[in-house]
Design an enzyme around this catalytic site. Structure first.
Site, mmCIF file in Angstrom:
data_model
loop_
_atom_site.group_PDB
_atom_site.id
_atom_site.type_symbol
_atom_site.label_atom_id
_atom_site.label_comp_id
_atom_site.label_asym_id
_atom_site.label_seq_id
_atom_site.Cartn_x
_atom_site.Cartn_y
_atom_site.Cartn_z
ATOM 1 C CE LYS A 99 -13.962 6.072 0.817
ATOM 2 N NZ LYS A 99 -13.087 6.089 2.007
ATOM 3 C CG HIS A 129 -2.010 -0.960 1.197
ATOM 4 N ND1 HIS A 129 -3.254 -0.711 0.671
ATOM 5 C CD2 HIS A 129 -2.045 -2.228 1.637
ATOM 6 C CE1 HIS A 129 -4.008 -1.789 0.786
ATOM 7 N NE2 HIS A 129 -3.296 -2.727 1.378
ATOM 8 C CB THR A 163 -10.110 5.007 -1.131
ATOM 9 O OG1 THR A 163 -9.618 5.333 0.173
ATOM 10 C CG2 THR A 163 -9.418 3.763 -1.640
ATOM 11 C CE LYS A 178 -6.436 14.016 0.425
ATOM 12 N NZ LYS A 178 -6.525 12.820 -0.400
ATOM 13 N NE ARG A 179 -3.890 9.995 10.277
ATOM 14 C CZ ARG A 179 -3.608 9.068 11.183
ATOM 15 N NH1 ARG A 179 -4.440 8.062 11.386
ATOM 16 N NH2 ARG A 179 -2.520 9.138 11.906
ATOM 17 C CE LYS A 204 -2.474 10.853 3.354
ATOM 18 N NZ LYS A 204 -3.123 9.996 2.332
HETATM 19 C C1 B1H Z 1 -1.731 3.339 3.092
HETATM 20 C C2 B1H Z 1 -0.639 2.720 4.824
HETATM 21 C C3 B1H Z 1 -0.267 2.435 6.171
HETATM 22 N N1 B1H Z 1 -0.532 2.938 2.704
HETATM 23 C C4 B1H Z 1 1.382 1.763 7.784
HETATM 24 N N2 B1H Z 1 0.133 2.550 3.795
HETATM 25 C C5 B1H Z 1 0.461 1.904 8.793
HETATM 26 C C6 B1H Z 1 1.021 2.027 6.477
HETATM 27 O O1 B1H Z 1 0.015 1.782 11.063
HETATM 28 N N3 B1H Z 1 0.841 1.647 10.121
HETATM 29 O O2 B1H Z 1 1.991 1.259 10.358
HETATM 30 C C7 B1H Z 1 -0.842 2.308 8.508
HETATM 31 C C8 B1H Z 1 -1.190 2.575 7.186
HETATM 32 N N4 B1H Z 1 -1.802 3.209 4.415
HETATM 33 C C9 B1H Z 1 -2.814 3.852 2.206
HETATM 34 O O3 B1H Z 1 -3.549 2.752 1.672
HETATM 35 C C10 B1H Z 1 -2.253 4.661 1.047
HETATM 36 O O4 B1H Z 1 -1.511 5.753 1.533
HETATM 37 C C11 B1H Z 1 -3.406 5.148 0.183
HETATM 38 O O5 B1H Z 1 -2.912 5.814 -0.951
HETATM 39 C C12 B1H Z 1 -4.246 3.967 -0.282
HETATM 40 O O6 B1H Z 1 -5.395 4.421 -0.955
HETATM 41 C C13 B1H Z 1 -4.687 3.145 0.920
HETATM 42 C C14 B1H Z 1 -5.441 1.889 0.513
HETATM 43 O O7 B1H Z 1 -4.728 1.167 -0.433
#
Ligand code: B1H
Length: 832
Positions: free
Chosen positions: A670, A367, A666, A558-559, A564
């Site tokens: 939406k 991701h 995503t 978003k976060r 971003k």
């Molecule tokens: C996304 C994360 C993520 N990518 C580590 N990576 C985390 C990585 O708690 N952690 O350690 C938590 C989250 N999240 C997101 O995934 C992307 O940034 C988005 O672009 C993408 O749409 C989403 C779903 O694929």
């Protein structure tokens, strides 16, 4: 049988208004234990949720039984996050009993909308990754796929965000404190999970070398099941979340010593394992507790999966034909070593066979390519916490490198990059490499992201296994994000093309021909306006700011993360503010800038950007010289429920990440589905959104991923020059640096200015500023022409059908999992 009891048995299934009403009154008294006169809104929520739950239990059991009887191949979605939000509206809508429920409550003198408001959000996720998992659950159930979600039942979901003097402050989110009517505790579904200890070598019965993990600490994983209702209510799948329980023997040891308090303390410490969700979106802390969480839920899930498999099978040969395990990022990637351990150490499968089974069973979704988010656990920690897994990882690595060594033709650089161990500095286990190697398929989440995976992080693996990487562009569920969240638009769409779109979003393309229909446009605008009024009221309630319903609602939700680029957005807002003040006689398009999003508690820069937005908002919103033509709001505590109010009301969707950095996004989907026009870079799924909605119906600006790469590589980028040559950018930055927005602390934003200048502007905010402002101008100009704007908005909605998570999930099902729809068998309902 007691007549009253018998009547309740029948009532539990009734879907008509009378039956629902009687159920509510019974539940309130007999299960919630309240009299109607004393019942609070929360009591009524619990009452209604329990009564609705009754109506799905039969079909839930039918679904589970059918999978079992047919020994269907199941897919297991392992994820540390499931951001499911509220479930009442969703359950009612998917069961098709929203109207009946509303009427039944009416008759009791209650309003369904008020009852719904009493439900806390299940905020078991950070952002996109967790919400994607929730959309996938909805789609698997709606497509009748035998799919299970496995995760952790955190007691504290994502923190609650408040602003105090404009700064983010975090509060614990105790979503379970009043109980959770949707979950079924399964105290009998309990698996031991071990940590620490050491590995003992011995000879097995045939004299082979074997290993056992001894002197380990033990924790129990207890299951809690939540039904996942598919659209139409036919298939009801299961989300199984694990909660940590101390073992009894563990405590008894201390009792014998008489150290009662110590035993209780130990129990609390052990059970901390599933207490809290780590709040870092896309960054990794390297904390031991996090590693333990990952292993805890993965091990329990795998034990559960094997138990289910062994009900029908006596050896593991056909495990890959009966179970597909999807790793949602690397968080459950330790599962690859764990399955090897379970097969080899516990079930006596020989290594090579176990490895073939493991690889055929697992697949992995990446991701993010952000280096700080790529999990790499220190070898020393892994050796201590999971000693047997560390051995297994070494073994996998040795066998792999041995094999590729021949082909690598003495290329040591390549070999060390392929290694599961990063040998630079303190040695670390690269979880991405482990996930890649242990999976038969590896996917990215948008076309661009998948391409970049091949070119960058996984380039060497891609050369080694050219068939393994594939793309699965993300999607969103149209049930929650249009049918439920945007009832005015949903009703309008259904009035024109029927309701087939709810289940098959590709049908929404039939709206395209309505884009030229003036009456339809008028109604489309009316629906949008209704949603904007609702959001305006929400903004007033949350922030005290009054916004104009007819202004352009420009939304970035978003976060909070530097990549971003909320900073780019607020800088443009400052520039626009200056223009409006300089040219008071111009008739400006009124703009409302709406931000929302949480920052990780330890992410100082993101928190400083939050403060900046709040500071700028305060100045702009109180300046009479802009005549209310510009308002800026930052809504607190963005979550799924807030998103359901915001998405339908947006005119413009901000998707402005530095190209190459947002894997997919995503929220972009939406917003476009709800008729917002996107202003965005060619990043993540924006690229594909442009292809679907058409170049004329989206505002694309900025550097491409390739240009970003070249610019950074050239080393020739000089943000100071860019700033010097752009007066409006320079002026905005000067205002920040001289304390116009922070008179109480003029140097407050020094770190931000520093990052943009001496820091080299890693996220290329200054580089994209001018192009972004032009795109914003184009959006404002277009907004003056409401007919043209509406036409494009309709075309956005009409062309988003492909972005349904039903499409995504069916691609996973056919191209990765080989899992097929199974229609539950419902025995004829007998009323006894
Ligand atoms: C996304 C994360 C993520 N990518 C580590 N990576 C985390 C990585 O708690 N952690 O350690 C938590 C989250 N999240 C997101 O995934 C992307 O940034 C988005 O672009 C993408 O749409 C989403 C779903 O694929």
């Amino acid at each position: 049988m007691d007549a009253r009891y018998k009547s309740r048995e029948i009532e539990r299934r009734s879907l008509d208004v009378d039956g629902l009403k009687r159920s509510f009154l019974e539940w309130l008294v007999y299960s919630v234990g309240k009299d109607a006169r004393a019942a609070t809104r929360r009591d009524w929520f619990h009452t209604v949720a329990l009564a609705v739950r009754d109506r799905l239990v039969d079909r839930w059991m039918d679904t589970t039984r059918t999978y079992y009887q047919q020994d269907a191949k199941r897919v297991y979605y392992l994820s540390l996050e499931f951001l499911i939000g509220r479930l009442l509206t969703n359950s009612l809508a998917n069961l098709g009993i929203t109207d009946q429920c509303r009427q039944a409550l009416d008759r009791i003198g209650l309003n369904l909308d008020d009852v719904v408001e009493a439900e806390p959000d299940a905020a078991l996720g950070n952002g996109g990754l967790g919400r994607l998992a929730a959309c996938f659950l909805d789609s698997m159930a709606s497509e009748a796929l035998p799919g299970y979600g496995y995760g952790i039942r955190y007691e504290f979901g994502l923190f609650e965000q408040r602003f105090e003097h404009g700064w983010q402050v975090e509060y614990p989110e105790q979503w379970l404190q009043f109980g959770n009517p949707w979950e079924f505790p399964r105290p009998e579904v309990l698996y031991p999970v071990q940590f620490y200890g050491r590995v003992e070598e011995f000879r097995d019965s045939v004299g082979e070398r074997a290993y056992r993990w001894v002197d380990a600490e033990r924790v129990l994983a207890m299951a809690y099941d939540t039904p996942v209702v598919g659209y139409g209510g036919d298939t009801i799948n299961t989300l199984r979340l694990w909660s940590a329980r101390a073992t009894r023997d563990f405590n008894f040891g201390h009792f014998n010593d008489g150290a009662y308090m110590k035993a209780v303390e130990q129990k609390v410490l052990t059970e901390n394992l599933s207490r809290v969700l780590y709040p870092n979106d896309a960054t990794e802390g390297g904390k031991e507790l996090r590693l333990k969480q990952e292993y805890f839920f993965t091990s329990a899930s795998l034990q559960d999966i094997l138990r289910r498999y062994l009900q029908h099978h006596s050896n593991f040969d056909s495990l890959p034909d009966k179970a597909a395990i999807q790793l949602n990022d690397t968080h459950p990637a330790i599962g690859i070593a764990e399955l090897m351990r379970l097969l080899v150490d516990q079930h006596g499968v020989v290594w090579d066979k176990a490895w073939d089974i493991t690889r055929a069973t697992f697949s992995y979704t990446n991701h993010t390519l952000l280096p700080e988010a790529l999990e790499a656990w220190p070898v020393r920690m892994m050796e201590r916490v999971l000693p047997r897994h560390m051995q297994i990882i070494y073994e996998i690595n040795a066998k792999f490198l041995n094999r590729s060594k021949a082909r690598a033709a003495g290329d040591n650089g390549r070999l060390s990059r392929l290694s599961l161990i990063d040998e630079r500095g303190d040695r670390r286990v690269r979880m991405g490499n482990l996930a890649f190697l242990g999976s038969h398929k590896v996917n990215g989440v948008s076309a661009l992201h998948t391409e970049l995976m091949k070119q960058t992080v996984f380039a060497d693996f891609h050369a080694e296994f050219p068939e393994r990487i594939n793309n699965k562009t993300n999607g969103i569920t149209p049930r929650r994000w249009l049918h439920q969240a945007n009832q005015p638009l949903a009703a309008l769409i259904t009035s024109r093309i029927g309701n087939g779109w709810i289940k098959d979003l590709s049908q929404i393309s039939a709206l395209a021909e309505k884009a030229d229909d003036l009456v339809f446009r008028e109604e489309f605008r009316r629906a949008k306006r209704k949603n904007k009024k609702r959001l305006a009221a929400y903004i007033a309630r949350q922030t005290g700011v009054d916004v104009q319903v007819d202004s352009l609602f420009d939304v970035q939700v978003k976060r909070m993360h530097e990549y971003k680029r909320q900073l780019l957005n607020i800088l443009q807002a400052i520039a626009l503010y200056n223009e409006m003040r300089d040219n008071p006689t111009v008739s400006w398009v009124p703009v409302t800038k709406i931000f929302a999003g949480k920052a990780a508690p330890s992410y100082h820069m993101a928190k400083l950007i939050i403060k900046l937005i709040n500071d700028v908002a305060k100045v702009v919103n109180h300046d009479p010289s802009v005549h209310d033509n510009l308002k800026i709001v930052l809504l607190p505590n963005y979550n799924v429920t807030a998103a359901e109010i915001i998405m339908p009301a947006a005119d413009l969707s901000e998707q402005i990440s530095t190209a190459g950095m947002e894997a997919s996004g995503t929220g972009n989907m939406k917003l476009a589905l709800n008729g917002a026009l996107t202003i965005g870079t060619l990043d993540g799924a924006n690229v594909e959104i442009r292809e679907h909605v058409g170049d004329d119906n989206i505002f694309i600006f900025g550097l491409t991923a390739e240009e970003v790469n070249d610019l950074r590589a050239s080393g020739g980028f000089n943000p100071r020059e860019v700033i010097a040559s752009n007066p409006s950018l320079k002026r905005a930055l000067d205002m920040i640096s001289t304390g116009v927005f922070s008179p109480d602390d003029p140097h407050r934003y020094h770190p931000i200015l520093q990052a943009l200048t001496d820091g080299g502007d890693h996220f290329l905010v200054t580089a994209d500023f001018s192009d972004y402002c032009q795109a914003q101008q184009a959006a404002m100009d277009l907004y003056r022409d409401q007919e043209e704007w509406t036409r494009k908005a309709i075309l956005n909605t009409a062309n988003m059908g492909w972005f349904s998570s039903d499409r995504t999930i069916m691609e996973y099902a056919t191209e990765i999992w080989d899992v097929h729809p199974v229609k539950p068998e419902h025995p004829a309902e007998t009323e006894t």
